[in-house]
Design an enzyme around this catalytic site. Structure first.
Site, short mmCIF file in Angstrom:
data_model
loop_
_atom_site.label_atom_id
_atom_site.label_comp_id
_atom_site.label_asym_id
_atom_site.label_seq_id
_atom_site.Cartn_x
_atom_site.Cartn_y
_atom_site.Cartn_z
N ASP A 1 1.29 -0.77 -0.34
CA ASP A 1 -0.03 -0.06 0.01
C ASP A 1 0.52 1.02 0.08
OD1 ASP A 1 -2.14 1.98 0.94
OD2 ASP A 1 -2.74 0.98 2.10
N GLY B 1 -2.26 -3.26 -3.36
CA GLY B 1 -2.11 -2.08 -2.86
C GLY B 1 -3.11 -1.43 -1.71
N HIS B 2 -3.23 -0.64 -2.39
CA HIS B 2 -4.25 0.18 -1.53
C HIS B 2 -5.45 -0.01 -1.46
CE1 HIS B 2 -5.45 3.52 1.24
NE2 HIS B 2 -6.55 3.95 0.49
N PHE B 3 -6.34 -0.61 -2.74
CA PHE B 3 -7.50 -0.96 -3.00
C PHE B 3 -7.31 -1.96 -3.20
CE2 PHE B 3 -7.55 3.30 -3.52
CZ PHE B 3 -9.59 4.72 -2.86
#
Length: 297
Positions: free
Chosen positions: A247, A273-275
């Site tokens: 992330d 990652g983040h999503f």
């Protein structure tokens, strides 16, 4: 004869409701007799973030995914008259859920969804049936270097110079990087994500000011981390964690820290990652359903 299409349990509907005079947009799916599930979105997203997860879970749950004020298709009141703080977002979301009859539910929190969701459930622990954590921070160790400008400058002094210094976070290329950084399957991530976030949310009237207000107010979340950690430790909600290991905003250590207060939580470390829902959707949907069937009351 007039044809009236039927709505199946897997059909996603798009609705709005007035909460304290604000139009709150939301997505809903699933039979209303099914267990309730709330999806709270991150930054700089909206319920669009869950457009694929909702139908993947709709045969098992009654799902609702709102857009916060200032995000997605919800109203964007002028920040000179509406306080864009996490306290206020949580207040509006709590009222929204009460109006929709969501009295006890599973809660999926990602990024900004954590500060909003933790405020709601620490105020009224009885609403939480089970918890799904996906890359939302509740520990100091969870901050990556990407927070440097906010933590070391803006939070200490909200000057025009410091706002300018962090304004790059609101650029289209930055939003795109939030989605793609850490993904091992970037071809699965639709450009509609960053285009929607940038042009619908960040470029709307007052958009930049709204986001800067929330950037500044994020410091209040850090002050609440001990309270949230105590809540989790004392209440031990049934929890499943999905953590994108690379992330751009939140470190691997931030994900692992949850296990210190939730030792019985089910942890899934994702090559994402983040999503993570973007490129790990089938895995997340499958594991969520299996987890709920295992721990439901």
């Amino acid at each position: 004869m007039t044809y009236k299409p039927s709505i199946s349990s897997a059909t996603v509907t798009y609705k709005t409701i007035s909460v304290d005079g604000l139009k709150i947009a939301f997505r809903e799916a699933g039979n209303t007799s099914n267990p309730k599930l709330v999806l709270l979105h991150g930054w700089p997203a909206s319920s669009h973030q869950y457009r694929n997860l909702i139908p993947a879970l709709a045969n098992r749950f009654h799902i609702i995914a709102p857009d916060y004020p200032g995000f997605g298709n919800s109203d964007t009141p002028d920040p000179s008259t509406f306080a864009y703080t996490f306290d206020k977002l949580a207040e509006v979301m709590e009222k929204f859920l009460e109006m929709q009859g969501f009295k006890r539910y599973g809660l999926f929190i990602q990024d900004y969804g954590g500060p909003v969701g933790f405020r709601i459930v620490t105020k009224n622990p009885n609403v939480l049936e089970w918890l799904i954590i996906q890359n939302t921070n509740a520990f100091e160790i969870g901050f990556s270097e990407a927070w440097g400008g906010l933590r070391n400058a803006l939070w200490k002094n909200r000057s025009p110079e410091n706002e300018t210094a962090v304004s790059g976070l609101l650029a289209l290329d930055t939003v795109k990087a939030v989605y793609l950084t850490g993904s091992t399957n970037p071809e699965l991530i639709s450009p509609d994500n960053w285009n929607s976030d940038y042009y619908v949310t960040l470029q709307r009237p007052h958009g930049q000011k709204i986001q800067m207000d929330l950037f500044y107010d994020y410091r209040t979340n850090v002050a609440l981390y001990p309270k949230w950690q105590t809540y989790l430790k004392e209440n031990q909600p049934k929890t499943i964690i999905f953590w994108g290991q690379d992330d751009i905003f939140f470190t691997r250590q931030g994900g692992e820290a949850y296990l210190d207060v939730l030792p019985k939580a089910e942890m899934h470390r994702l090559s994402a990652g983040h999503f993570a829902v973007e490129d790990c959707l089938p895995f997340i949907a499958e594991k969520m359903t299996a987890f709920y069937d295992k721990v439901r009351n």
